[in-house]
Design a protein around this motif. Structure first.
Motif, mmCIF file in Angstrom:
data_model
loop_
_atom_site.group_PDB
_atom_site.id
_atom_site.type_symbol
_atom_site.label_atom_id
_atom_site.label_comp_id
_atom_site.label_asym_id
_atom_site.label_seq_id
_atom_site.Cartn_x
_atom_site.Cartn_y
_atom_site.Cartn_z
ATOM 1 N N VAL A 114 0.848 21.582 -4.729
ATOM 2 C CA VAL A 114 0.852 20.891 -3.690
ATOM 3 C C VAL A 114 -0.064 21.663 -2.480
ATOM 4 O O VAL A 114 -0.308 22.960 -2.455
ATOM 5 N N TYR A 115 -0.758 20.972 -1.821
ATOM 6 C CA TYR A 115 -1.610 21.445 -0.479
ATOM 7 C C TYR A 115 -0.721 20.639 0.580
ATOM 8 O O TYR A 115 -0.575 19.582 0.634
ATOM 9 N N ARG A 116 -0.233 21.648 1.221
ATOM 10 C CA ARG A 116 0.356 20.968 2.618
ATOM 11 C C ARG A 116 -0.145 21.532 3.855
ATOM 12 O O ARG A 116 -0.510 22.807 4.004
ATOM 13 N N ALA A 117 -0.250 20.800 4.805
ATOM 14 C CA ALA A 117 -0.507 21.096 6.096
ATOM 15 C C ALA A 117 -0.104 19.875 7.172
ATOM 16 O O ALA A 117 0.578 19.157 6.699
ATOM 17 N N SER A 118 -0.451 20.190 8.609
ATOM 18 C CA SER A 118 0.048 18.848 9.260
ATOM 19 C C SER A 118 -0.529 17.637 8.779
ATOM 20 O O SER A 118 -1.933 17.848 7.969
ATOM 21 N N SER A 119 -0.014 16.646 9.213
ATOM 22 C CA SER A 119 -0.869 15.273 8.735
ATOM 23 C C SER A 119 -2.280 15.201 9.195
ATOM 24 O O SER A 119 -2.815 14.706 8.366
ATOM 25 N N ALA A 120 -2.455 15.599 10.519
ATOM 26 C CA ALA A 120 -4.021 15.146 10.945
ATOM 27 C C ALA A 120 -4.739 16.061 10.036
ATOM 28 O O ALA A 120 -5.865 15.762 9.920
ATOM 29 N N THR A 121 -4.250 17.477 9.914
ATOM 30 C CA THR A 121 -5.153 18.360 9.081
ATOM 31 C C THR A 121 -5.272 17.872 7.548
ATOM 32 O O THR A 121 -6.470 17.840 7.090
ATOM 33 N N VAL A 122 -4.131 17.275 6.875
ATOM 34 C CA VAL A 122 -4.406 16.697 5.504
ATOM 35 C C VAL A 122 -5.552 15.618 5.579
ATOM 36 O O VAL A 122 -6.222 15.388 4.880
ATOM 37 N N LEU A 123 -5.397 14.841 6.705
ATOM 38 C CA LEU A 123 -6.143 13.522 6.886
ATOM 39 C C LEU A 123 -7.746 14.180 6.960
ATOM 40 O O LEU A 123 -8.591 13.459 6.374
ATOM 41 N N ALA A 124 -7.796 14.904 7.666
ATOM 42 C CA ALA A 124 -9.159 15.646 7.955
ATOM 43 C C ALA A 124 -9.966 15.925 6.927
ATOM 44 O O ALA A 124 -10.867 15.763 6.405
ATOM 45 N N LYS A 125 -9.028 16.945 6.104
ATOM 46 C CA LYS A 125 -9.452 17.378 4.943
ATOM 47 C C LYS A 125 -9.921 16.419 3.843
ATOM 48 O O LYS A 125 -10.962 16.432 3.174
ATOM 49 N N ASN A 141 0.065 12.127 0.906
ATOM 50 C CA ASN A 141 1.313 11.813 1.817
ATOM 51 C C ASN A 141 0.599 11.930 3.291
ATOM 52 O O ASN A 141 0.271 13.258 3.470
ATOM 53 N N PHE A 142 0.943 11.046 4.040
ATOM 54 C CA PHE A 142 0.648 11.369 5.572
ATOM 55 C C PHE A 142 1.830 11.051 6.526
ATOM 56 O O PHE A 142 2.715 10.076 5.953
ATOM 57 N N SER A 143 1.779 11.237 7.651
ATOM 58 C CA SER A 143 2.867 10.599 8.427
ATOM 59 C C SER A 143 2.286 10.218 9.859
ATOM 60 O O SER A 143 1.097 10.505 10.243
ATOM 61 N N GLY A 144 3.205 9.271 10.510
ATOM 62 C CA GLY A 144 2.741 8.651 11.621
ATOM 63 C C GLY A 144 2.010 7.534 11.317
ATOM 64 O O GLY A 144 2.199 6.779 10.455
ATOM 65 N N LEU A 145 0.895 7.531 12.226
ATOM 66 C CA LEU A 145 -0.307 6.278 12.051
ATOM 67 C C LEU A 145 -1.112 6.785 11.062
ATOM 68 O O LEU A 145 -1.955 6.007 10.428
ATOM 69 N N ASP A 146 -1.040 8.049 10.491
ATOM 70 C CA ASP A 146 -2.104 8.651 9.424
ATOM 71 C C ASP A 146 -2.176 7.647 8.189
ATOM 72 O O ASP A 146 -3.554 7.444 7.552
ATOM 73 N N PRO A 147 -1.084 7.160 7.659
ATOM 74 C CA PRO A 147 -1.229 6.463 6.437
ATOM 75 C C PRO A 147 -1.941 5.055 6.745
ATOM 76 O O PRO A 147 -2.948 4.800 5.485
ATOM 77 N N THR A 148 -1.854 4.529 8.031
ATOM 78 C CA THR A 148 -2.791 3.237 8.281
ATOM 79 C C THR A 148 -4.130 3.442 8.378
ATOM 80 O O THR A 148 -5.057 2.890 7.845
ATOM 81 N N ILE A 149 -4.337 4.779 8.834
ATOM 82 C CA ILE A 149 -5.763 5.363 9.019
ATOM 83 C C ILE A 149 -6.537 5.416 7.617
ATOM 84 O O ILE A 149 -7.403 4.698 7.288
ATOM 85 N N ASP A 175 -1.496 -0.766 -0.378
ATOM 86 C CA ASP A 175 -1.934 0.436 -0.978
ATOM 87 C C ASP A 175 -1.227 1.812 -0.695
ATOM 88 O O ASP A 175 -1.514 2.912 -1.163
ATOM 89 N N TRP A 176 -0.016 1.589 0.239
ATOM 90 C CA TRP A 176 0.830 2.631 0.385
ATOM 91 C C TRP A 176 2.195 2.105 0.888
ATOM 92 O O TRP A 176 2.314 0.948 1.226
ATOM 93 N N THR A 303 8.965 5.916 13.129
ATOM 94 C CA THR A 303 7.834 6.029 12.481
ATOM 95 C C THR A 303 8.119 6.414 11.229
ATOM 96 O O THR A 303 9.214 6.593 10.640
ATOM 97 N N VAL A 304 6.711 6.687 10.181
ATOM 98 C CA VAL A 304 7.049 6.739 9.057
ATOM 99 C C VAL A 304 6.296 7.952 8.088
ATOM 100 O O VAL A 304 5.342 8.137 8.972
ATOM 101 N N SER A 305 6.623 8.276 6.950
ATOM 102 C CA SER A 305 5.644 9.246 6.187
ATOM 103 C C SER A 305 5.396 8.201 5.038
ATOM 104 O O SER A 305 6.253 7.368 4.676
#
Lengths: 389, 582
Positions: A114-125, A141-149, A175-176, A303-305
């Motif tokens: 597992v690599y875990r960080a805040s959703s924004a960080t996971v998305l940026a990486k 896995n992302f949360s909030g608006l990040d899966p849509t992004i 796709d998610w 909101t969702v994950s």
């Protein structure tokens, strides 16, 4: 006056600095720049994504028509033919990932890293990896608006699973699929507030005095939701609804982070909080903290994950197996942990307690993201300032 | 000859410096060393800087100033910049006053409780920023502040830490160790003969402090102030948590908000960071100019020195009281509140009746988490390795900048300063960007964390090494050269041992800071290579505040024990490096 040797020496040192810079320039120059948001632009990414997509199509064909247990057995077989542990990129909690990985291994015999960080960080990486040609994670896995992004950035591969039929409405996408719900609830400190529970969102926004109502400082998606609900509840225009929230925000207090918000509410620093997460407040109530959150002033803004298969995974069967585990075995775990699952076969958390859920329309929010981000940021900046500078 | 004349007359001796300069100019070894250093530091620094500048000045259609105009054209920018200056300068001045006074009292006077101060001074450094800030929220907030009833009692009223004053206080307190560790070796290395001369000439303690001691310490003081200003401006948790309720935004929180958006606004964040880089470069340049006539600050010379302890007489109790108040504010109060939170089921004000809910569950959770031992091991060796590499590299770099007369040596100093102005997130994204494309196979391994830490702490290493270097006279190296030693032998046998106390201060600062470094670590760590800050962050983001407080308390306990052991070992060994020597 410079002698030739002094001059050449100066030139030498200067050129060395320039050389070092040039080295890095060369290293930094290739690929998309920081301002490029098009994660899927590179040729190597497209090639890898096409390969994954083809492999997944074959897997979906092989699984077609199989019953639930046969499908799982077949997927485990296919997954075991793939190399290495599954790499799971997630914003899920540390205390949750370890038991989930253990449970998955017990069920399938397959390891997960597992690599875990805040959703924004996971998305940026993930986006940086996509720009360079391949995402290193297999399941995202992302949360909030990040899966849509992530979906809009083509970071996910297409997801086909019969489990989609069991999910709460509004949580399934091409796709998610959402694997956990995060309801925003209004909560109050019972030592500091003994009045009537707020019955509408207008009550929440007007019942508390200066410095009494706290907001999490970055919840622009909650603003989007509450403005829609205020329009329905009060029959006001969008602008009037925005003004109502802005008024409350001026008298209220922004707090950065949901954890701190919940803790400061329990400690009595604030009278009420407009945007705490359900599971945190519910846990505090269980621990005996002077916090209450029932009844809610209307539908619960949620909101969702979300989870999905990485567009470039080289372990598509393993990734699909893990995603399906998240929609079944993980759901069981959420119920035990007091979280809110998304599979209707597993009632827990806030599900099944008679609350209406208002699951945010992330596509609509995404279309106006800048507007809601800016509005909310401005509101939070106006705290304690009756007239904005 | 008056005393000030005798001090300022020293740089008027031109011969040695010219002689040294001439020798340096023809020394190819010096040039080769500088070349290697510039290459190494340049490579490490240029990667993130180039990434940042690309994000700031390169748009989809080529070169642009649009991001800069947009960033600084936003409403409220002037207020934000004004608040940044007030916050940065205020906390740096506060930290420098407290840190330098503490260093002076410990190094040069006979105050009581001295042995505690070195250990105690490091505690604010080890407490994760989030915890330190939240501890102060729990101590001095209008409704829940544990100290507020006592503050009312002494007539201070009900204070609110969520204010500019509170931000300056908490950030300043957090930065005191940085100043203390920078100033302590400088005070320890002072030549007492000058003060003795002052005393013979009739100066009192205060006058000799003002006219002799402080001027001698100018490079170290400037270094401390400069590095602390930038460190405080970069300070993030304090303005984020204490400034938000008051609507106060500063440069670091503005950068954070810009990078938290989607898409992350690298243009705006880069514009603000570029301003910070320019400011640090100007600061670095001014500092070098001010310290140019470095010989007048040299106190460790070939003539031998022995720092003298100043007897304060009855005033030593006032000094002791100052240390005690600092110890209470920096260590006792926040540690006590963290200990309280770590033993309670949720966040609440300390009350006797709540003792019934005392529990060690949060501590149990930490030890049950399988990632913690691995993360602790990784953090320990990574921060130790990064600190060692940085301090050795920077000792040589400081020597090149201060001792040689190579053209462009100022650039080396400036280059080493730049990472101070880089937001951790930008460095993290830049490292991912570069090493995903680089043939150097560090992406996804633990080595990328080592590279990140080295880059991040180069500026601190440089400041610690150069302030120590300014205190050492060149004639020791000249004597070594005359005796036939080469460049490296002189560095090894003369400079490094004399620099050791200063380097050790820097080493400790870097180890402790790297153990807490979050923003870059979170981006570049990979599965299986977790570090302690990642675990700490996980507890915070999961809402496990009690567990976070428990980790903080354990970190303080481990650090204080380690430092006390070092002190003990240091006292017993006659030679070698100890914290006592700092």
């Amino acid at each position: 006056m410079f002698t030739t040797s002094r001059f050449s020496r100066r030139l030498k040192v200067s050129s060395v600095i320039a050389g070092a810079c040039l080295l890095s320039l060369v290293a930094s120059a290739c690929g998309a720049g920081p301002n490029s948001t098009d994660a899927s632009g590179s040729t190597s990414f497209e090639e890898a994504a096409t390969k994954t997509s083809d492999q997944l199509a074959d897997i979906y064909d092989q699984l077609d028509g199989l019953g639930e247990s046969e499908r799982k057995a077949e997927l485990i077989e296919l997954a075991k033919e793939e190399d290495g542990p599954i790499v799971w990129y997630t914003a899920a909690a540390d205390d949750d990932t370890a038991p989930l990985i253990k449970k998955f291994k017990e069920e399938t015999g397959i390891d997960v890293q597992v690599y875990r960080a805040s959703s924004a960080t996971v998305l940026a990486k993930t986006m940086e990896e996509a720009k360079a040609g391949r995402i290193r994670g297999d399941v995202l896995n992302f949360s909030g608006l990040d899966p849509t992004i992530a979906s809009n950035e083509s970071l996910y591969a297409d997801l086909e699973t019969p489990l989609a039929d069991q999910m709460v409405e509004g949580t399934v996408h091409d796709d998610w699929i959402a694997d956990q719900l995060y309801p925003f609830i209004v909560a109050w400190n019972t030592e500091r507030y003994q009045g009537k529970s707020p019955e509408t969102f207008k009550d929440v926004l007007t019942a508390f005095g200066d410095g009494e109502l706290a907001f999490e400082a970055t919840d622009s998606n909650w603003l989007f939701g509450v403005v829609q609900l205020l329009q329905e509840q009060e029959g006001v225009s969008e602008q009037e609804a925005i003004d109502m929230v802005a008024d409350a925000a001026r008298r209220g207090v922004p707090v950065v982070g949901h954890t701190l918000l919940s803790e400061l509410l329990a400690s009595g620093q604030y009278v009420a909080a407009a945007t705490t997460y359900h599971y945190r407040s519910a846990r505090q109530v269980e621990d005996g903290a002077p916090v209450a959150w029932e009844p809610q002033p209307g539908p619960v803004i949620t909101t969702v994950s979300g989870t999905g298969i990485a567009a470039t995974t080289s372990r598509p069967a393993s990734a699909l197996l893990f995603v399906e585990f998240q929609l079944t075995g993980e759901q069981e775990y959420w119920v035990e942990a007091g979280r809110t699952p998304t599979n209707e076969n597993y009632q827990g958390g806030i599900l099944g307690q008679g609350f209406d859920l208002y699951i945010l329309d992330d596509d609509a929010l995404y279309a106006e993201l800048q507007k809601w981000d800016d509005l909310y940021a401005e509101m939070m900046q106006s705290s304690g300032r009756p007239v904005r500078e | 000859m008056s005393l000030s004349q005798s001090v300022s007359a020293r740089p008027a001796e031109p011969a040695p410096s010219r002689a040294r300069g001439r020798r340096t100019r023809i020394n190819r070894a010096h040039l080769a060393l500088a070349v290697v250093l510039v290459l190494v530091i340049g490579y490490l620094v240029a990667n993130p800087v180039v990434y940042l500048l690309r994000g700031t000045f390169l748009g989809p259609d080529g070169l642009t100033l649009g991001y800069l105009v947009d960033a600084f054209g936003q409403p409220g920018t002037i207020r934000m910049l004004r608040d940044t200056v007030v916050f940065g300068a205020g906390s740096a001045i506060f930290a420098t006053l407290i840190g330098a006074t503490l260093a002076f009292l410990v190094a040069r006077t006979d105050i009581p409780f001295k042995s505690f101060v070195t250990a105690a001074s490091l505690v604010p450094l080890i407490i994760p920023g989030i915890l330190h800030t939240v501890a102060w929220l729990m101590l001095v907030s209008p409704n829940i502040g544990a100290m507020n009833p006592y503050l009312k009692w002494v007539g201070l009223g009900s204070l609110d830490i969520s204010s500019m004053g509170g931000m300056i206080f908490v950030q300043g307190l957090h930065a005191v160790p940085l100043v203390f560790l920078l100033m302590l070796p400088a005070f320890k290395a002072m030549d007492p003969t000058l003060e003795e001369a002052a005393a013979i000439s009739g100066s009192g303690v205060l006058e000799s402090l003002r006219r002799v001691t402080l001027p001698m310490l100018r490079p170290a003081l400037w270094a401390a102030l400069l590095v602390t200003v930038v460190n405080c401006i970069e300070g993030f948790e304090v303005p984020l948590l204490l400034g938000a309720p008051e609507g106060i935004q500063v440069l670091s929180t503005k950068i954070w908000f810009e990078l938290s958006k989607f898409p992350a606004n690298y243009g705006a964040a880069g514009s603000y960071s570029t301003l910070l880089i320019l400011l640090t470069l100007v600061g670095s340049y001014l500092y070098t100019r001010l310290s140019k006539s470095g010989r007048k600050y040299q106190t460790v010379t070939g003539k031998g020195y022995r720092p003298r302890t100043i007897s304060l007489g009855p005033w030593k109790w006032l000094g002791g009281a100052f240390v005690a108040v600092y110890f209470f504010l920096a260590v006792v109060a926040p540690t006590a509140i963290l200990l309280w939170v770590s033993t309670q089921p949720y966040f609440r004000r300390p009350r006797v009746e709540h003792l019934a809910d005392f529990s060690l569950d949060h501590y149990r959770r930490i030890f049950e988490n399988p990632v913690v031992p691995r993360a602790l091991f990784n953090s320990l060796w990574l921060s130790g390795a990064a600190a060692t590499i940085v301090m050795l590299l920077m000792a040589v770099a400081a020597w090149v900048v201060i001792r040689t007369r190579l053209p462009g040596r100022w650039a080396l100093d400036g280059l080493a300063f730049v990472p101070l102005a880089l937001p951790g997130v930008v460095l993290g994204v830049a490292l991912i960007f570069v090493y995903l494309r680089s043939p150097i196979p560090v992406y996804g391994t633990i080595w990328i964390l080592l590279l990140a830490y080295i880059t991040l702490y180069i500026p601190y290493g440089m400041r610690y090494a150069s302030s120590a270097m300014y205190q050492i006279g060149g004639e020791l190296e000249e004597a070594s050269a005359i005796s036939g030693a080469g460049l490296f032998e002189t560095l090894r046998r003369i400079d490094l041992p004399l620099l050791a106390p200063g380097l050790l201060g820097g080493w400790i600062f870097i180890v402790v800071s790297a153990m807490r470094q979050l923003s870059t670590s979170l981006l570049v760590y990979s599965p299986g290579n977790e570090v302690l800050p990642v675990v700490i962050w996980a507890q915070y983001s999961d809402g496990q505040f009690g567990a976070l407080a428990a980790i903080g308390t354990l970190m303080i306990a481990v650090l204080v024990t380690l430092v006390m052991l070092l002190l003990l070992v240091g006292r017993r060994s006659r030679r070698g490096i100890s914290l006592d020597a700092m």
